[in-house]
Motif scaffolding. Structure first.
Motif, PDB file in Angstrom:
ATOM      1  N   LYS A 131       0.740  -1.401  -0.311  1.00 50.62           N
ATOM      2  CA  LYS A 131      -0.035  -0.153  -0.407  1.00 50.62           C
ATOM      3  C   LYS A 131       1.007   1.450  -0.213  1.00 50.62           C
ATOM      4  N   SER A 135       0.825   4.303  -2.648  1.00 52.60           N
ATOM      5  CA  SER A 135       0.813   6.036  -2.913  1.00 52.60           C
ATOM      6  C   SER A 135       2.186   6.425  -3.179  1.00 52.60           C
ATOM      7  N   GLU A 139      -1.253   8.501  -9.758  1.00 53.34           N
ATOM      8  CA  GLU A 139      -2.364   7.948 -10.125  1.00 53.34           C
ATOM      9  C   GLU A 139      -2.709   7.903 -11.188  1.00 53.34           C
ATOM     10  N   ASP A 140      -2.753   8.094 -12.194  1.00 51.47           N
ATOM     11  CA  ASP A 140      -2.442   7.455 -13.457  1.00 51.47           C
ATOM     12  C   ASP A 140      -1.483   6.257 -13.459  1.00 51.47           C
ATOM     13  N   LYS A 142      -0.634   4.609 -11.664  1.00 54.73           N
ATOM     14  CA  LYS A 142      -1.442   3.544 -10.423  1.00 54.73           C
ATOM     15  C   LYS A 142      -3.043   2.720 -11.244  1.00 54.73           C
ATOM     16  N   GLN A 143      -3.313   3.561 -11.775  1.00 56.52           N
ATOM     17  CA  GLN A 143      -4.902   3.549 -12.755  1.00 56.52           C
ATOM     18  C   GLN A 143      -4.039   2.508 -13.922  1.00 56.52           C
ATOM     19  N   SER A 147      -6.300  -2.869 -10.487  1.00 56.60           N
ATOM     20  CA  SER A 147      -7.717  -1.930 -10.521  1.00 56.60           C
ATOM     21  C   SER A 147      -8.160  -1.449  -9.453  1.00 56.60           C
ATOM     22  N   SER A 148      -9.512  -0.631  -9.021  1.00 53.74           N
ATOM     23  CA  SER A 148      -9.138   0.330  -8.740  1.00 53.74           C
ATOM     24  C   SER A 148      -9.990  -0.448  -7.573  1.00 53.74           C
ATOM     25  N   ASP A 149     -10.657  -2.158  -8.028  1.00 52.24           N
ATOM     26  CA  ASP A 149     -10.459  -2.937  -6.082  1.00 52.24           C
ATOM     27  C   ASP A 149      -9.707  -3.756  -5.949  1.00 52.24           C
ATOM     28  N   TYR A 150      -8.945  -3.439  -6.872  1.00 53.35           N
ATOM     29  CA  TYR A 150      -7.183  -4.517  -5.755  1.00 53.35           C
ATOM     30  C   TYR A 150      -6.926  -5.686  -6.377  1.00 53.35           C
ATOM     31  N   THR A 153      -3.968  -7.240 -11.493  1.00 55.18           N
ATOM     32  CA  THR A 153      -3.018  -6.126 -11.812  1.00 55.18           C
ATOM     33  C   THR A 153      -2.403  -6.813 -12.822  1.00 55.18           C
ATOM     34  N   GLU A 447     -10.033  -1.755 -16.552  1.00 54.33           N
ATOM     35  CA  GLU A 447      -9.587  -1.937 -15.235  1.00 54.33           C
ATOM     36  C   GLU A 447      -8.344  -0.677 -15.270  1.00 54.33           C
TER      37      GLU A 447
END
Length: 751
Positions: A131, A135, A139-140, A142-143, A147-150, A153, A447
């Motif tokens: 995590k 962090s 953000e781009d 990471k996206q 995926s947003s729901d982890y 990948t 995703e």
């Protein structure tokens, strides 16, 4: 001439049969040499700029195919992993990458495990550390990685030197072994997708589809012939020469090194479907003559001589329709043209030469078993089917103009469908929904914003020139500014490497040289610095066909208007752009092939019969069959693909045969002063046309058993074309002949 040829064939049937058997043995060896091809560059002309640029990408930048492996949580079973950030998953991904890098064809890999090692200096020991790493990312970025729901990948691997079916299968198998041995925990699966995964799946489907569709087409033809001939033994008569023709075609393909690709994979079912007609017509005419009381030899000679005239015309017009494909600039259609002409020629020769020999042997054997010759009776010449054709003939004879009005109304309906026709050539659209490689590719696009790539190939004396590097940076920013329109979410170039090092683009060329020397250009520049690429990543392949074309046109326009020094060239390149070029060529070739095919068929018909009325009676059903078929495609939402680019020419070549057989029989009866030549013609050749159309359409419908969407659509479209052409021949041809010759028939002035 045909009478003399018929006598020679009957007299020397044993010698001809031995020659055919020898060629059959040679063909078995050729079949062992058959190969399968799914490389899109093999479907395009080698001198096409887009193909040259694509090959430049592969050769200069090691920018070959990409293997995308999606790692995802697919279950919530107790005792397993529920979050892709679990350290066990990261470790398994790291293990997978380590194994991938050992292969000589893998140039780079990228995953969340690499990011963790860069930030932590090691693999994470708990989920909190993962995590923390995430962090730290923009953000781009990471996206594009998780995926947003982890729960998913990506692992990306760039491949080089992977071309040809053997190499693709080997690489896919190697990677699959690596996945299985990477040690992914319970509830986690890893699936290959991207160019490699999709291409591999297409190859597997090509091989299975060829075998499956041929087997089903053959089975359908066998069952239909058994029904019509009332005997499995008599059904074998037209099947044996057909088997010879199909085997020889595939064997010669192997000997001539012609591959099975997305277009030629239909060849087996097509030859079965179209080639059976020749044997059926010869067999039917033979039985018709035997029913009149003629001897075996006389019946065989008459069948070859009389049927041969119509078969010659039918074969020539069919081959003319197929020959039009050779005028295409697309190599795949050129190969299909050659193979179809070769296959139909072999089927026709075997039908004329082998069929009489098989019939005569069968009759002699039956005499030995039963003690006498048996006058054959086939279902097509009696009972329900015979009554139907007698009824059709009677109605057309009495109401020809009404029949033509009905045909006109049908044409209006299908004419509307012409306005709905589209094109689609992207490889992933050739695979049906539900296939794992396609389903996970949807997840990638949903995703992660997509992992499709388009490149800008930049050519200059030295791309390290600060002016050029700044122009690349400006170009990147302008493309990214339109991301809402072009679906781009990431861009990479040497300008980014320089900015990352200095925070700006220096005027000093030496500084730029130093950066590229230290990073080795990260495959963004070639060895002599005369070429560079800008890589754009986004969702290009998952959009609607019209949107895909708009996005590719956007890249073309941006390249033309780019603010680069005058001596610099910039052009779009890559797999997706190549698909776009193929799409444009398919549209262009569609009109050209259809025009050439129609012209060749009309020319041959006019040359053979030299009579405007007779030619019109044969040609008009051909046009209607093609028009109704394309209208059906529009109404059914079937797009033109590289496989279907020559479909109009094929239908024109096949459809004219039915009108030709009817017209030839009509003229034969007309000259013999038959008072009802329309009815007799329909009763005589109508059943043969019906059997031929059913077996031909059955051969094409067997393609529905294949897995590839393109093959499904090809089968449905050609089957509709065959039925449309048959219906037009049974209605329009006799109606026109009745209108043209009705008064002469009533006066008995049959000349």
């Amino acid at each position: 001439m045909l009478k003399r040829l018929a006598r020679i064939i009957v007299e020397y049937k044993s010698a001809f049969s031995l020659i055919a058997i020898f060629l059959l043995i040679v063909s078995f060896y050729g079949i062992q040499q058959l190969r399968f091809e799914s490389d899109i560059t093999k479907q395009l002309p080698e001198d096409l700029p887009a193909v040259k640029d694509y090959l430049t990408l592969q050769n200069e930048f090691q920018s070959g195919d990409s293997a995308i492996i999606i790692v995802r949580v697919n279950s919530i079973q107790e005792g397993g992993v529920y979050d892709i950030r679990d350290p066990e998953v990261i470790k398994a991904i790291y293990n997978l990458e380590e194994r991938l890098r050992q292969h000589e064809y893998v140039t780079t890999t990228m995953s969340i495990a690499d990011i963790c090692i860069q930030v932590l200096g090691r693999l994470p020991e708990n989920e909190e550390e993962v995590k923390f790493v995430l962090s730290m990312l923009p953000e781009d970025m990471k996206q594009g990685l998780i995926s947003s729901d982890y729960r998913a990948t990506l692992v990306m691997a760039t491949l080089t030197g992977v071309s040809g079916s053997t190499a693709i299968k080997r690489v896919h198998t190697d990677i699959q072994v690596d996945i299985e041995e990477a040690g992914f925990p319970k509830n986690v699966e890893a699936i290959q997708t991207g160019i490699l995964g999709i291409t591999y799946r297409i190859l597997v489907m090509l091989q299975s589809d060829l075998t499956r569709t041929m087997a089903i087409a053959f089975l359908f033809v066998v069952l239909l012939l058994i029904y019509f001939y009332r005997s499995p033994i008599k059904a074998l008569i037209p099947l044996i020469p057909l088997t010879f023709g199909v085997t020889m075609t595939l064997g010669f393909m192997g000997l001539l090194n012609i591959p099975i690709d997305m277009v030629t994979t239909v060849i087996g079912a097509m030859i079965i479907g179209t080639g059976i007609d020749y044997g059926v017509h010869v067999t039917n005419r033979y039985y018709e003559e035997r029913k009149k009381g003629r001897s075996i030899e006389e019946s065989a000679e008459e069948a070859i001589a009389e049927t041969g005239k119509a078969l010659l015309g039918a074969a020539l017009t069919t081959m003319a329709g197929f020959a039009a494909l050779s005028f295409s600039v697309l190599p795949s259609l050129q190969r299909l043209s050659f193979v179809l002409i070769m296959g139909l020629s072999l089927a026709a020769i075997n039908a004329v030469v082998i069929t009489p020999a098989v019939i005569m042997v069968e009759e002699e054997l039956m005499k030995k078993f039963k003690g006498h010759y048996e006058t054959p009776e086939i279902r097509a010449h009696s009972g329900f089917i015979a009554k139907i054709f007698h009824s059709i003939g009677g109605r057309v004879k009495t109401h020809p103009k009404t029949v033509l009005w009905v045909v006109f109304l049908i044409t209006i309906v299908f004419g509307y469908g012409l306005t709905k026709v589209t094109t689609e050539v992207r490889l992933e659209k050739m695979i049906p929904e539900g296939i794992p490689e396609i389903e996970v590719m949807k997840d990638v696009r949903y995703e992660f914003g997509g992992q499709d790539e388009v490149y800008m190939l930049i050519k200059a004396e030295d791309v390290r020139d600060p002016t050029i590097v700044r122009a690349m940076y400006r170009f990147e920013k302008s493309i990214m500014a339109d991301s809402h329109y072009n679906n781009v979410f990431e861009a990479n170039s040497i300008a980014d490497l320089v900015l990352r090092e200095y925070g700006y683009i220096p005027e000093d060329k030496e500084k730029i040289k130093n950066v590229l020397a230290d990073t080795q250009g990260q495959n963004l520049v070639n060895d002599d610095y005369s070429l560079a690429i800008i890589q754009f990543r986004g969702n290009f392949g998952g959009v609607r066909p019209d949107d895909f074309r708009e996005i590719m046109r956007y890249f073309e326009e941006q390249a033309k208007s780019a603010d680069f020094p005058p001596t610099v060239e910039i052009r779009p390149a890559g797999d997706n752009y190549l698909n776009y070029v193929l799409d444009a060529l398919t549209n262009q070739e569609l009109g050209k092939i259809s025009t050439y095919g129609t012209f060749l068929v009309v020319f041959i018909v006019v040359l053979l019969f030299r009579n405007f009325k007779i030619s019109l009676a044969m040609i008009l059903p051909m046009f209607l069959g093609a028009l109704w078929t394309v209208g059906y495609m529009g109404l059914a939402g079937i797009p033109f693909t590289q496989t279907l680019a020559g479909v109009i020419s094929m239908i024109v070549g096949l459809g004219v045969d039915y009108g030709m057989h009817l017209t030839h029989r009509f003229l034969e009866e007309f000259k013999e002063n038959n008072p009802h030549p329309i009815i007799t013609a329909l009763e005589g050749v109508g059943p043969g046309i019906l059997v031929g159309a059913l077996t031909t359409a059955g051969g094409f419908l067997a393609l529905l058993a294949g897995e590839l969407t393109a093959i499904h659509n090809f089968g449905k479209t050609l089957a509709v074309g065959i039925f449309a052409s048959m219906f037009a021949a049974f209605t329009v041809t006799p109606a026109l002949l009745q209108i043209f010759y009705g008064r002469e028939i009533e006066r008995g002035d049959n000349k």
